[in-house]
Design an enzyme around this catalytic site. Structure first.
Site: not given
Length: 238
Positions: A129, A164
């Site tokens: 991330s 994501h």
């Protein structure tokens, strides 16, 4: 003359903080330059969250490695000790959280320069991330609340990164628009479950722990749209 070590970094769409099987972390271990690597977790993006640190130590403590944590919100090392510590690591593993805050804190403490030096010396840099976003020239982020583009990063990986890609609503169209309009340079979008290894800035390997998960190359088409190309990934076996 000794050849310069390969400069390597890995973008992770999972790991100890999201997955129970440990497959992506095992894959990272396979890239380390030592049989018992020194692995440093950098939780800056989460504000050095204690629970995140505990999960890292629970996951990596039993492994054949020397795990450590670099806290910066309660920093203990002076500049010389900080440099020696980071340059001694075989793997630097950066956690998720707020990409913009991570970059600001790193620059305040000089960690950005030290990680670039470690990278040049052969330390494997990796993360999930925000810990994937930070290595590129820009990224797709929710650092400011709504999803948006961040034309900032360490620039060790050319282009931009979007994590994501398959799991958070709005990620795909928002990132494609940022690339299509030039707000972000062409780059790499990761589905959750994917790992991508880059050597000297070039893609070297793609793996996946999740059936159907992909890495995508996203580029502007020159007509105001973006095109994406899926990259074949090697499945990781339990």
């Amino acid at each position: 003359m000794t050849a310069a070590p390969a400069r390597r970094l890995a973008l992770l769409g999972g790991g100890f903080s999201t997955d129970e099987d440990g497959l992506l972390d095992d894959w990272v271990f396979g890239q380390a330059r030592a049989s018992r690597p020194k692995v440093c977790f950098v939780p800056t993006a989460s504000g050095d969250a204690p629970g995140y640190i505990e999960r890292f130590l629970d996951a990596f403590g039993p492994r054949r490695c020397e795990p450590s944590v670099l806290p910066l919100f309660r920093r203990e090392l002076d500049d010389a000790a900080l440099r020696s510590f980071l340059l001694a690591q075989d793997v630097v593993y950066v956690g998720g959280g707020n990409t913009a805050n991570l970059l600001a804190v790193w620059r305040t403490h000089g960690v950005d320069r030290l990680l670039a030096e470690a990278y040049d010396r052969g330390t494997l840099l990796c993360g999930i991330s925000a810990g994937a976003n930070c290595w590129a020239e820009g990224s797709h982020t929710d650092s400011f609340g709504p999803l948006t583009f961040l034309p900032d990063g360490l620039g060790l990986l050319p282009g931009s990164v979007c994590p994501h890609y398959d799991s958070e609503p709005g990620r795909r169209p928002s990132y494609r628009e940022a690339v299509a309009t030039g707000r972000l340079p062409a780059g790499w979008a990761l589905d959750d479950g994917v790992g991508a290894l880059f050597t000297d800035g070039e893609l070297a390997e793609v793996v996946t722990r999740a059936p159907g998960a992909r890495l995508y190359r996203v580029e502007p088409d020159g007509r105001g749209e973006a095109v994406e190309r899926a990259v074949a990934a090697r499945p990781l076996a339990p």
